[in-house]
Enzyme design. Sequence first.
Site, PDB file in Angstrom:
ATOM      1  CG  ASP A 211      -2.902   1.975  -1.603  1.00  0.00           C
ATOM      2  OD1 ASP A 211      -3.209   2.300  -0.442  1.00  0.00           O
ATOM      3  OD2 ASP A 211      -2.639   0.803  -1.940  1.00  0.00           O
TER       4      ASP A 211
ATOM      5  CE  LYS B  54     -10.014   5.502   1.303  1.00  0.00           C
ATOM      6  NZ  LYS B  54      -8.733   4.772   1.490  1.00  0.00           N
ATOM      7  CG  LEU B  55     -18.518   8.036  -0.176  1.00  0.00           C
ATOM      8  CD1 LEU B  55     -19.527   9.135  -0.486  1.00  0.00           C
ATOM      9  CD2 LEU B  55     -18.861   7.357   1.145  1.00  0.00           C
ATOM     10  N   GLY B  56     -16.336   4.601  -2.939  1.00  0.00           N
ATOM     11  CA  GLY B  56     -16.337   3.678  -4.069  1.00  0.00           C
ATOM     12  C   GLY B  56     -16.989   4.284  -5.292  1.00  0.00           C
TER      13      GLY B  56
ATOM     14  CG  ASP C  17      -1.410  -4.391  -6.032  1.00  0.00           C
ATOM     15  OD1 ASP C  17      -2.188  -5.119  -6.680  1.00  0.00           O
ATOM     16  OD2 ASP C  17      -0.963  -4.694  -4.914  1.00  0.00           O
TER      17      ASP C  17
ATOM     18  CB  ALA D  57      -0.926  -0.001   1.216  1.00  0.00           C
TER      19      ALA D  57
END
Length: 315
Positions: free
Chosen positions: A261, A228-230, A297, A37
């Site tokens: 991240d 963070k709400l996606g 990632d 991360a």
Amino acid sequence: MQKLDVVTFGEAMALFMAENPGPLDEVRHFTRELAGAETNVAIGLARLGLKSGWASKVGADAFGTFIMKRLAEENVNVDHVFKDDRYPTGFQLKEKALKGDPAVQYFRKGSAASFMSADDFQKDYFSSARHLHMTGIPLAISKHTRSFAQKALTHMKEAGRTVSFDPNLRPTLWASQQEMIEVVNEFAFKADYVLPGISEGELLTGYSSPRDIASFYLEKGVSLVVIKLGEQGAFYKNHSEEAEVKPFEVEKVVDTVGAGDGFAVGLISGLIEKLTLKEAVLRGNAIGSLAVQSPGDNDGYPDRQTLIDYMNLPI
């Protein structure tokens, strides 16, 4: 010593991504990449042209050498990364998911990074940075890495630097959920900016609405909370303003790992560059949306021009 914009620390691992869908025990071919991360954030910031540094330990083995080379290729400063010939570098296997989050298996117990302790902390290196970004992962890996995290946080706050904290919860690394909540919040309360995902915020605070989650941390002394709400974007709140920032539409989600991240990269870089809060959060949404459209990632993290071009798209 080189002056840095942002410094971070944690564990990096070699990542083996399955080339075909299916259970990991049946996969024959994998592609090797870098996972972690904190290294994701350091790489993302460096691609935008900021000076980032990452502190850790790696084993004196092929994986450790691979990690150091990859970070050097990405222009991440690794002057605070030490090789330890007593312990190995960790690695992980990740399946190729056709939908949703991919299954990941970790091989990290007893890794070199898990033995990074407060005794390894170099204050001059951290003092060279304007900002510290940290996550909850080092708090969970071992008592050694938690002591390093405490030293880094205390030093940077005393030095007048800003600190961002992403809970990045890893329940399987903790002895209990209660310990995880207590320790993660202990560190979060001391940060300037706290960046939980909505489900993390619910677990850590007991509240379900973004506004209440943010207020919980603001009352503890945090300056800014961004949730963070996606697919719904993000919500931010400080002591004078709050707003929900809409997302960038994504036609196909390839892999969700690294999106949080990437969001941190956008937000932190925006704040360092004196963007407004809304602009910084919007940049976070943009990089997060780019991240989910790529398999690795951090494969989707943009350089400066790519980000500019992408954010000019209608949203």
